[in-house]
Design a protein around this motif. Structure first.
Motif, PDB file in Angstrom:
ATOM      1  N   GLU A 391      -4.596  -4.978   8.271  1.00 44.71           N
ATOM      2  CA  GLU A 391      -3.528  -4.021   8.001  1.00 44.71           C
ATOM      3  C   GLU A 391      -3.487  -3.625   6.523  1.00 44.71           C
ATOM      4  O   GLU A 391      -3.224  -2.465   6.185  1.00 44.71           O
ATOM      5  CB  GLU A 391      -2.185  -4.612   8.429  1.00 44.71           C
ATOM      6  N   THR A 392      -3.748  -4.583   5.626  1.00 39.86           N
ATOM      7  CA  THR A 392      -3.743  -4.286   4.191  1.00 39.86           C
ATOM      8  C   THR A 392      -4.800  -3.239   3.849  1.00 39.86           C
ATOM      9  O   THR A 392      -4.564  -2.326   3.047  1.00 39.86           O
ATOM     10  CB  THR A 392      -4.003  -5.569   3.377  1.00 39.86           C
ATOM     11  N   ASP A 395      -3.664   0.133   5.033  1.00 42.55           N
ATOM     12  CA  ASP A 395      -2.616   0.637   4.141  1.00 42.55           C
ATOM     13  C   ASP A 395      -3.235   1.245   2.872  1.00 42.55           C
ATOM     14  O   ASP A 395      -2.804   2.307   2.412  1.00 42.55           O
ATOM     15  CB  ASP A 395      -1.655  -0.492   3.783  1.00 42.55           C
ATOM     16  N   ARG A 399      -3.047   5.203   1.556  1.00 45.29           N
ATOM     17  CA  ARG A 399      -2.623   5.570   0.200  1.00 45.29           C
ATOM     18  C   ARG A 399      -3.690   6.370  -0.528  1.00 45.29           C
ATOM     19  O   ARG A 399      -3.393   7.115  -1.467  1.00 45.29           O
ATOM     20  CB  ARG A 399      -2.278   4.299  -0.586  1.00 45.29           C
TER      21      ARG A 399
END
Length: 612
Positions: A391-392, A395, A399
């Motif tokens: 998930e990181t 993300d 961005r």
């Protein structure tokens, strides 16, 4: 009173430099419209240090310092010194025989005489007759009295006894003229060491380069010295490092001085790379045949994933052994600047894996032979992050979307358009959005660093970062600038950091470290709100503080460690036309162009002149 009468105009003969009349008084002269008084130094301090006459040489008024030197024959010197020692020893023994207390002055004189006698006997020095004379000038009798009082106070503070040349004022004035005539004859015996310390080897001017060194560079003319009316001529490449910082408030002449130094460094064959946030260097680049990169314009791109590939003289393309690792670290720095905050530990971990996977997908592995292939793009890195199961990573990919597919993608949406080549490289950031200017500054610095660190093209280079506060606002950007300041010297390069926002530089440890690693520091006019930080950081005196608050445009302090001079930047008319940013002058130049060539293409002229 002896007066030399004025000759009639019809009978005027002789040198045009001679005064019209000289009026001689017991203690002063009136020479035309000037009032002059002369002094002979009769008493000297017991011990002196090199440059001890500097306070006289930097006297704020007009003061002539004349030093008359006459060598004494060694045999005559030895005989006279022997007689003097005999008198001193006789006096000491007489005092001791009668049980009197020893005279400290006699004891000190005896020790000095013995020491001098030993050095003369060993051939370590010689004796000289030395006369030191001072002549002070003023425009009125009242001003002359004030100047005399100030001069006598100054000589007293130096432990010198200044005697007026009473009833010999004319002879005192002639003695101080550069004619080698000592008509006063008030001399003192000096040995070689004391005489050498009296020579004016120190002055308010910067020391010249070592003339005996074959590698000494010629330096750059910055302007004229406000303290001595001499020229400020300084060679950054003769210092322990070649970095420079220029701090000044808006309108102080900061960019003007940067452009003047860059233009004159080009005369010496120094390669210049400039990061230009306001498009102020376009005219200069076109005038000298430089290369202009308007970042943010359509079709102008810089790929942050390019590896530093160097072309050797034999045509082979190579890269440093740790090129892939360093590029991965740079991507970490770039994303921190793009996002406006440092990456967390888990974000760094997934980003490191994604960068490796992105290069592997482009066929670039740890094998250096694969590094000459086409580098991947930032959009490829975003795709790898978006496809991750973590998930990181997803993300981070989201961005990155504005910079690869969104509003800010123009700078990154393709390979680097052209490699930076040329003797003057100007990277303009004006067309970039404000959100991308820190990242644009970082990317151009990286492109310049790749060129600087190429071992096959070593030559003196300067990298100029104008308005460095754009990068200093980001901790990662400030750290990159600090690393460059630390390493530039090893590659025969100097970093110039110029900024008007002093708080962003002095407000962080990294900013102070950049200043500490600059051997040349230039302070222009400062705002009252920032002057206290400047005073603490640079250890300025109260006089220097007031000077920086009241300095005019182009005036400032050039500090080179132990030396500081107040300067005024000067440029020739041709240089001024290339580097000025005054809107009124640019408008006048536009009108002049229209009058001289009415058929000229206005669009091309605006590209040449009004882009500033």
């Amino acid at each position: 009173m002896l007066t030399k009468k004025r000759r009639p105009a019809s009978a005027a003969v002789g040198s045009p430099f001679a005064p019209d009349a000289v009026e001689v008084n017991p203690r002063h002269l009136q020479i035309g419209d000037e009032w002059v008084a002369s002094f002979a130094i009769a008493g000297y301090p017991r011990e002196v240090h090199p440059g001890w006459l500097q306070p006289l040489l930097t006297y704020p008024g007009r003061l002539d310092v004349s030093l008359h030197i006459e060598p004494i024959d060694p045999q005559v010197a030895a005989e006279r010194l022997k007689k003097q020692l005999g008198k001193l020893e006789s006096g000491r023994r007489h005092t001791a025989q009668h049980g009197r207390l020893a005279d400290p002055q006699v004891e000190a004189a005896t020790e000095d005489a013995h020491d001098l006698s030993d050095r003369l006997a060993r051939g370590e020095g010689r004796l000289f007759r030395v006369g030191l004379y001072l002549t002070v000038h003023a425009t009125s009798e009242r001003e002359l009295i004030e100047e005399i009082s100030a001069l006598r106070a100054l000589t007293a503070s130096l432990l010198m006894d200044a005697k007026p040349t009473t009833y010999r004022s004319l002879q005192g004035w002639v003695t101080a003229l550069p004619m080698g005539l000592d008509q006063i004859g008030m001399t003192r015996s000096f040995d070689t060491a004391a005489l050498s310390a009296a020579f004016p080897f120190t002055s308010p001017d910067l020391p010249p380069p070592d003339a005996t060194s074959a590698s000494a560079a010629s330096g750059v003319l910055y302007g004229w010295n406000l303290g001595s009316q001499g020229l400020v001529h300084w060679d950054r490449f003769a210092c322990e490092n070649y970095n420079s910082v220029i701090l000044g408030r808006s309108g102080a002449g900061k960019s003007y001085l940067v452009k003047l130094e860059a233009l004159r460094s080009l005369y010496r064959g120094v390669e210049i790379a400039i990061i230009d946030p306001e498009d102020e260097y376009a005219r200069l680049a076109r005038a000298v045949g430089g290369t202009y990169f308007p970042l943010g314009s359509e079709g102008v791109r810089l790929n942050p994933l390019d590896l530093p590939i160097h072309t050797r003289p034999d045509g082979r393309r190579t890269a440093p052994s740790d090129a892939l690792t360093r590029r991965s670290l740079f991507v970490h720095t770039l994303l921190s600047v793009l996002f406006g905050q440092s990456l967390a530990a888990d974000e760094r971990a997934v980003l490191d894996q994604a960068v490796t996977a992105t290069y592997r997908a482009a066929g670039m592995t740890d094998d250096a032979r694969t590094w000459t292939r086409q580098a991947p793009l930032l959009s490829d890195l975003r795709a790898v992050l978006a496809q991750s199961d973590v998930e990181t990573a997803r993300d981070l990919g989201s961005r990155l979307h504005p910079f690869t597919d969104g509003a800010f993608s123009g700078l990154f949406d393709g390979p680097t358009t052209a490699p930076p080549e040329g003797h003057l490289l100007v990277f303009s950031l004006r067309n970039l959005p404000d959100e991308l200017k820190p990242a644009g500054t970082l990317l151009t610095l990286d492109a310049v660093w790749r060129r600087v660190s190429n071992p096959s093209t070593r030559r003196p280079r300067l990298c100029v970062v104008d308005e460095a506060w754009l990068l200093m606002q980001q901790p990662s950007g400030a750290e990159f600038l600090w690393r460059m300041a630390k390493s530039a010297r090893k590659h025969w390069a100097g970093l110039t950091v110029a900024t008007q926002d002093v708080g962003d530089v002095l407000g962080s440890d990294l900013g102070k470290a950049v200043i500490a690693n600059a051997a040349t520091q230039i302070l222009l006019r400062q705002a009252p709100q920032a002057i206290d930080d400047i005073v603490r950081t640079f250890g300025l005196s109260e006089g220097e503080r007031q000077f920086l608050l009241a300095a005019g445009t182009g005036q400032g302090l050039l500090s080179t460690g132990t030396q500081r001079v107040a300067l005024q930047a000067i440029a020739s008319d041709t240089e001024h036309r290339l580097i000025t940013t005054d809107p009124a002058e640019l408008a006048a130049m536009a009108d002049e162009f229209t009058e001289t060539d009415e058929t000229a293409d206005q669009d091309s002229y605006h590209d040449l002149v009004l882009d500033d």
